[in-house]
Design a protein around this motif. Structure first.
Motif, PDB file in Angstrom:
ATOM      1  N   PRO A  27     -57.246  44.303 -53.499  1.00 14.24           N
ATOM      2  CA  PRO A  27     -58.124  43.260 -52.949  1.00 14.24           C
ATOM      3  C   PRO A  27     -57.359  42.156 -52.208  1.00 14.24           C
ATOM      4  CG  PRO A  27     -58.028  43.121 -55.358  1.00 14.24           C
ATOM      5  CD  PRO A  27     -57.379  44.413 -54.957  1.00 14.24           C
ATOM      6  N   LEU A  28     -56.108  41.891 -52.612  1.00 13.49           N
ATOM      7  CA  LEU A  28     -55.319  40.890 -51.877  1.00 13.49           C
ATOM      8  C   LEU A  28     -55.095  41.355 -50.439  1.00 13.49           C
ATOM      9  CD1 LEU A  28     -52.726  39.898 -54.639  1.00 13.49           C
ATOM     10  CD2 LEU A  28     -54.324  38.322 -53.510  1.00 13.49           C
ATOM     11  N   MET A  29     -54.784  42.638 -50.289  1.00 14.56           N
ATOM     12  CA  MET A  29     -54.592  43.171 -48.928  1.00 14.56           C
ATOM     13  C   MET A  29     -55.886  43.046 -48.123  1.00 14.56           C
ATOM     14  SD  MET A  29     -52.439  46.612 -49.843  1.00 14.56           S
ATOM     15  CE  MET A  29     -52.173  47.185 -48.161  1.00 14.56           C
ATOM     16  N   ILE A  30     -56.998  43.320 -48.789  1.00 12.35           N
ATOM     17  CA  ILE A  30     -58.296  43.261 -48.101  1.00 12.35           C
ATOM     18  C   ILE A  30     -58.628  41.821 -47.692  1.00 12.35           C
ATOM     19  CG2 ILE A  30     -60.787  43.557 -48.529  1.00 12.35           C
ATOM     20  CD1 ILE A  30     -60.013  46.157 -50.047  1.00 12.35           C
ATOM     21  N   VAL A 179     -65.922  41.022 -53.724  1.00  9.15           N
ATOM     22  CA  VAL A 179     -66.606  41.045 -52.422  1.00  9.15           C
ATOM     23  C   VAL A 179     -67.421  39.767 -52.215  1.00  9.15           C
ATOM     24  CG1 VAL A 179     -68.479  42.215 -51.162  1.00  9.15           C
ATOM     25  CG2 VAL A 179     -66.588  43.536 -52.134  1.00  9.15           C
ATOM     26  N   ALA A 180     -68.163  39.359 -53.256  1.00  8.02           N
ATOM     27  CA  ALA A 180     -68.983  38.150 -53.121  1.00  8.02           C
ATOM     28  C   ALA A 180     -68.092  36.926 -52.909  1.00  8.02           C
ATOM     29  CB  ALA A 180     -69.842  37.974 -54.368  1.00  8.02           C
ATOM     30  N   LEU A 181     -66.978  36.877 -53.647  1.00 14.69           N
ATOM     31  CA  LEU A 181     -66.063  35.735 -53.538  1.00 14.69           C
ATOM     32  C   LEU A 181     -65.462  35.659 -52.132  1.00 14.69           C
ATOM     33  CD1 LEU A 181     -64.366  33.461 -54.831  1.00 14.69           C
ATOM     34  CD2 LEU A 181     -62.774  35.205 -55.637  1.00 14.69           C
ATOM     35  N   MET A 182     -64.968  36.794 -51.660  1.00 16.39           N
ATOM     36  CA  MET A 182     -64.350  36.783 -50.326  1.00 16.39           C
ATOM     37  C   MET A 182     -65.375  36.406 -49.264  1.00 16.39           C
ATOM     38  SD  MET A 182     -61.683  39.911 -50.121  1.00 16.39           S
ATOM     39  CE  MET A 182     -61.410  40.894 -51.561  1.00 16.39           C
ATOM     40  N   ALA A 196     -69.531  36.129 -63.156  1.00 16.93           N
ATOM     41  CA  ALA A 196     -68.433  36.699 -62.361  1.00 16.93           C
ATOM     42  C   ALA A 196     -67.432  37.389 -63.285  1.00 16.93           C
ATOM     43  CB  ALA A 196     -67.728  35.577 -61.606  1.00 16.93           C
ATOM     44  N   ALA A 197     -66.756  38.405 -62.759  1.00 18.38           N
ATOM     45  CA  ALA A 197     -65.676  39.043 -63.519  1.00 18.38           C
ATOM     46  C   ALA A 197     -64.542  38.033 -63.689  1.00 18.38           C
ATOM     47  CB  ALA A 197     -65.185  40.272 -62.780  1.00 18.38           C
ATOM     48  N   ARG A 198     -63.912  38.054 -64.880  1.00 17.47           N
ATOM     49  CA  ARG A 198     -62.812  37.115 -65.161  1.00 17.47           C
ATOM     50  C   ARG A 198     -61.475  37.835 -65.238  1.00 17.47           C
ATOM     51  NH1 ARG A 198     -64.470  34.283 -70.505  1.00 17.47           N
ATOM     52  NH2 ARG A 198     -65.953  35.989 -70.716  1.00 17.47           N
ATOM     53  N   GLU A 199     -61.452  39.083 -64.791  1.00 11.40           N
ATOM     54  CA  GLU A 199     -60.216  39.860 -64.869  1.00 11.40           C
ATOM     55  C   GLU A 199     -59.082  39.083 -64.182  1.00 11.40           C
ATOM     56  OE1 GLU A 199     -62.948  41.153 -65.347  1.00 11.40           O
ATOM     57  OE2 GLU A 199     -62.681  43.001 -66.494  1.00 11.40           O
ATOM     58  N   PRO A 200     -57.868  39.163 -64.722  1.00 12.35           N
ATOM     59  CA  PRO A 200     -56.742  38.435 -64.116  1.00 12.35           C
ATOM     60  C   PRO A 200     -56.539  38.790 -62.638  1.00 12.35           C
ATOM     61  CG  PRO A 200     -56.124  39.319 -66.259  1.00 12.35           C
ATOM     62  CD  PRO A 200     -57.492  39.863 -65.967  1.00 12.35           C
ATOM     63  N   GLU A 201     -56.950  39.995 -62.253  1.00 13.86           N
ATOM     64  CA  GLU A 201     -56.792  40.396 -60.853  1.00 13.86           C
ATOM     65  C   GLU A 201     -57.752  39.604 -59.964  1.00 13.86           C
ATOM     66  OE1 GLU A 201     -57.317  42.566 -63.414  1.00 13.86           O
ATOM     67  OE2 GLU A 201     -55.223  43.198 -63.651  1.00 13.86           O
ATOM     68  N   VAL A 202     -58.945  39.296 -60.485  1.00 18.11           N
ATOM     69  CA  VAL A 202     -59.906  38.482 -59.731  1.00 18.11           C
ATOM     70  C   VAL A 202     -59.344  37.066 -59.590  1.00 18.11           C
ATOM     71  CG1 VAL A 202     -62.230  37.459 -59.772  1.00 18.11           C
ATOM     72  CG2 VAL A 202     -61.895  39.847 -60.500  1.00 18.11           C
ATOM     73  N   THR A 203     -58.790  36.573 -60.679  1.00 20.70           N
ATOM     74  CA  THR A 203     -58.192  35.236 -60.670  1.00 20.70           C
ATOM     75  C   THR A 203     -57.032  35.170 -59.674  1.00 20.70           C
ATOM     76  OG1 THR A 203     -58.845  34.967 -62.949  1.00 20.70           O
ATOM     77  CG2 THR A 203     -57.048  33.573 -62.213  1.00 20.70           C
ATOM     78  N   ASP A 204     -56.231  36.237 -59.640  1.00 15.61           N
ATOM     79  CA  ASP A 204     -55.087  36.275 -58.716  1.00 15.61           C
ATOM     80  C   ASP A 204     -55.574  36.194 -57.270  1.00 15.61           C
ATOM     81  OD1 ASP A 204     -52.281  36.385 -58.503  1.00 15.61           O
ATOM     82  OD2 ASP A 204     -52.344  38.512 -57.966  1.00 15.61           O
ATOM     83  N   VAL A 205     -56.623  36.942 -56.967  1.00 11.85           N
ATOM     84  CA  VAL A 205     -57.168  36.917 -55.605  1.00 11.85           C
ATOM     85  C   VAL A 205     -57.714  35.521 -55.299  1.00 11.85           C
ATOM     86  CG1 VAL A 205     -58.998  37.821 -54.105  1.00 11.85           C
ATOM     87  CG2 VAL A 205     -57.665  39.394 -55.530  1.00 11.85           C
ATOM     88  N   ALA A 206     -58.408  34.920 -56.261  1.00 11.45           N
ATOM     89  CA  ALA A 206     -58.972  33.580 -56.034  1.00 11.45           C
ATOM     90  C   ALA A 206     -57.850  32.577 -55.737  1.00 11.45           C
ATOM     91  CB  ALA A 206     -59.784  33.140 -57.252  1.00 11.45           C
ATOM     92  N   CYS A 208     -54.981  33.202 -54.405  1.00 12.18           N
ATOM     93  CA  CYS A 208     -54.475  33.477 -53.052  1.00 12.18           C
ATOM     94  C   CYS A 208     -55.436  32.916 -52.005  1.00 12.18           C
ATOM     95  CB  CYS A 208     -54.288  34.991 -52.880  1.00 12.18           C
ATOM     96  SG  CYS A 208     -53.751  35.445 -51.229  1.00 12.18           S
ATOM     97  N   LEU A 209     -56.737  33.085 -52.244  1.00 12.63           N
ATOM     98  CA  LEU A 209     -57.725  32.567 -51.285  1.00 12.63           C
ATOM     99  C   LEU A 209     -57.603  31.041 -51.173  1.00 12.63           C
ATOM    100  CD1 LEU A 209     -60.800  34.773 -52.297  1.00 12.63           C
ATOM    101  CD2 LEU A 209     -59.560  34.882 -50.120  1.00 12.63           C
ATOM    102  N   VAL A 210     -57.332  30.384 -52.296  1.00  7.66           N
ATOM    103  CA  VAL A 210     -57.163  28.923 -52.259  1.00  7.66           C
ATOM    104  C   VAL A 210     -55.949  28.568 -51.386  1.00  7.66           C
ATOM    105  CG1 VAL A 210     -56.555  26.902 -53.665  1.00  7.66           C
ATOM    106  CG2 VAL A 210     -58.371  28.465 -54.423  1.00  7.66           C
ATOM    107  N   LYS A 211     -54.854  29.351 -51.554  1.00  3.94           N
ATOM    108  CA  LYS A 211     -53.678  29.101 -50.688  1.00  3.94           C
ATOM    109  C   LYS A 211     -54.041  29.284 -49.216  1.00  3.94           C
ATOM    110  CE  LYS A 211     -50.180  30.783 -53.895  1.00  3.94           C
ATOM    111  NZ  LYS A 211     -49.378  31.972 -54.213  1.00  3.94           N
ATOM    112  N   MET A 212     -55.008  30.167 -48.962  1.00  6.15           N
ATOM    113  CA  MET A 212     -55.422  30.439 -47.572  1.00  6.15           C
ATOM    114  C   MET A 212     -56.396  29.371 -47.058  1.00  6.15           C
ATOM    115  SD  MET A 212     -55.964  34.543 -48.037  1.00  6.15           S
ATOM    116  CE  MET A 212     -56.546  34.950 -46.398  1.00  6.15           C
ATOM    117  N   GLY A 213     -56.747  28.430 -47.934  1.00  6.46           N
ATOM    118  CA  GLY A 213     -57.613  27.328 -47.491  1.00  6.46           C
ATOM    119  C   GLY A 213     -59.023  27.385 -48.050  1.00  6.46           C
ATOM    120  N   ALA A 214     -59.307  28.368 -48.908  1.00  3.02           N
ATOM    121  CA  ALA A 214     -60.655  28.460 -49.477  1.00  3.02           C
ATOM    122  C   ALA A 214     -60.846  27.356 -50.513  1.00  3.02           C
ATOM    123  CB  ALA A 214     -60.861  29.834 -50.119  1.00  3.02           C
ATOM    124  N   LYS A 215     -62.113  26.966 -50.689  1.00  3.99           N
ATOM    125  CA  LYS A 215     -62.412  25.920 -51.685  1.00  3.99           C
ATOM    126  C   LYS A 215     -63.167  26.589 -52.824  1.00  3.99           C
ATOM    127  CE  LYS A 215     -62.085  21.827 -48.978  1.00  3.99           C
ATOM    128  NZ  LYS A 215     -62.453  21.716 -47.575  1.00  3.99           N
TER     129      LYS A 215
END
Ligand code: EPZ
Length: 428
Positions: A27-30, A179-182, A196-206, A208-215
């Motif tokens: 999902p990080l690549m996506i 998908v909903a988060l992205m 929402a799923a709380r899996e560490p992988e979801v958290t990791d993507v979140a 990364c999205l914050v680093k990309m400027g997401a709020k």
């Protein structure tokens, strides 16, 4: 086709380096499709699924590069992958590619959010269950998309872009949360994702999205609140250590009565797993930057039910079952996430395991010894459960359909051989 040969009986001793998590890397690549700037991912695992996803992203017009390792570097150190989706050349994800890897369906979210349209093949069924996509489609409709299914493709349009919404998932879904988060990061206004799923992988993507400027707020909880932004930027992000690979090697070590240090592992992502292993009589030492696993040759039975995070992961169910085949009693393992994730039972039985299935529950009667045999598996985690059993079986096990393992375990036979397993890959 490659095969893996394992001669059981060796005790595993030494260090195994844990790779970046497949289920975070994909999902990080996506997520790179959300920005026209470069996303740099470090600690990337070398896996067939990562190579395939790079190909899929290239099909959408993204440039991807893989930085080679430096001479003398740890052979299991992560790769660096850079993805630059300056322009999206094609918003269609074709059947030929999506059918080879379910997670590629997730491009639907970023493509729709950024290009306001996407045409993505339905992924189809798979060995572990029917795996519908209704939650994804409902969430994207909530965000304002028109969604239709035409000739096996989800066709999604959002004239004027997506808008914020309240999304309530009826059941926890990792993929639908991704998908909903992205999608919500680029939607106008505020989105609330509940259950929402709380899996560490979801958290990791979140993160990364914050680093990309997401709020995004509420990261790590089951309620995510997202304020949409107009655009996201590039970032650099290290992929989280693979908790499933960690649990797998921990069980392999325990199965052989070994003493193995898992370097780079993140104990905090294994809160439901390590206590189960301790209950089974395995000694676990949580260390700075990893963990140490010591088996004493005796394995006690446990009773476990798979659950979404922070519960016991379905992706370690098969491996735990392999470990329990040698327990000194009867274990109960209930699978609640996927309806058909017991495909390893018949193959474990070929090695001498005594497992009785009753609907979604397996009763595993520990046996004195397992015996090597030719086996094959239908999915990634089932395959690796056979490897764990084979490590403790008398004689030789021949594992076929190794491509399943290559999808999700980096250099499995090399990592196990380095700690003393008698394991080799035979090509052709
Ligand atoms: C992810 O799959 C993982 N895949 C799986 O890893 C993992 O087993 C699974 O989550 C559960 O933890 C990746 O991260 C790439 P779900 P995903 O949506 O997202 C039902 C592995 O071996 N559901 O959380 O596809 C679904 O059928 C694997 O690495 C719907 O009913 O799983 C299941 O019963 C395989 N409708 C449950 O939700 C939907 O629209 C949870 O599945 C979506 C899901």
């Amino acid at each position: 086709m490659d095969r893996i040969l394992i001669r059981g009986g060796n005790v595993l001793r030494g260090d195994i380096h844990i790779s970046g998590a497949k289920n975070a890397a994909l999902p990080l690549m996506i997520a790179a499709l959300l920005t026209d700037e470069t996303l740099t991912l470090t600690n990337m695992p070398r896996l067939a699924d990562v190579s395939l996803l790079r190909k899929i992203l290239r099909n959408h017009g993204a440039d991807t590069t893989l930085a080679g390792k430096r001479a003398g570097a740890n052979p299991f150190a992560g790769d660096t992958v850079r993805i630059h989706a300056g322009e999206i050349a094609d918003t269609t994800a074709p059947y030929e590619l999506v059918s080879r890897m379910r997670a590629s369906f997730w491009v639907l979210g970023p493509l729709l959010a950024r290009c306001h349209q996407a045409r993505v093949s339905l992924p189809g069924g798979c060995a572990i269950g029917t795996r519908p996509v209704d939650f994804y489609l409902k969430a994207l409709k909530d965000l304002g998309a028109d969604i239709g299914v035409e000739a096996g493709y989800v066709v999604a349009r959002a004239k004027g872009g997506l808008h914020g919404a309240r999304i309530v998932f009826p059941k926890v879904s990792v993929g639908a949360t991704h998908v909903a988060l992205m999608a919500a990061t680029l939607a106008r206004g505020e989105t609330l994702i509940e259950n929402a799923a709380r899996e560490p992988e979801v958290t990791d993507v979140a993160h990364c999205l914050v680093k990309m400027g997401a709020k995004i707020s509420g990261i790590g909880s089951s309620t995510l609140r997202i304020q949409g932004v107009e655009r996201l930027r590039g970032a650099t992000h290290p992929v989280l250590a693979d908790r499933i690979e960690t649990g797998t090697y921990a069980m392999a070590a325990a199965m052989t009565g070994g003493d193995v240090r898992l370097t780079g592992a993140r104990c905090d992502t294994l809160d439901a797993v390590l206590p189960v292993m301790e209950e089974a009589g395995v000694s676990i030492t949580r260390e700075e930057g990893g963990l140490r696993v010591r088996g004493n040759g005796v394995i006690h039975p446990v009773s476990v039910e798979t659950q979404p995070y922070p519960g016991f992961p379905t992706d370690l169910q098969a491996q735990l079952m392999a470990l329990m085949t040698r327990a000194d009693g009867v274990s109960t393992i209930r699978e609640t996430i996927f309806e058909n994730r017991f495909m390893h039972v018949q193959e474990l039985a070929r090695l001498g395991a005594d497992i009785r299935l009753n609907g979604d529950t397996a009763l595993v009667h520990g046996v004195d010894h397992l015996t090597g045999a030719p086996v094959m598996a239908t999915d990634l985690r089932a395959s690796v459960s056979l490897v764990i059993a084979a490590l403790a079986a008398e004689g030789e096990t021949e594992l076929n359909r190794v491509y399943h393992l290559d999808r999700g375990f980096e250099a499995l036979e090399k990592k196990l051989a380095a700690v003393g397993a008698d394991i080799e890959r035979v090509s052709g």
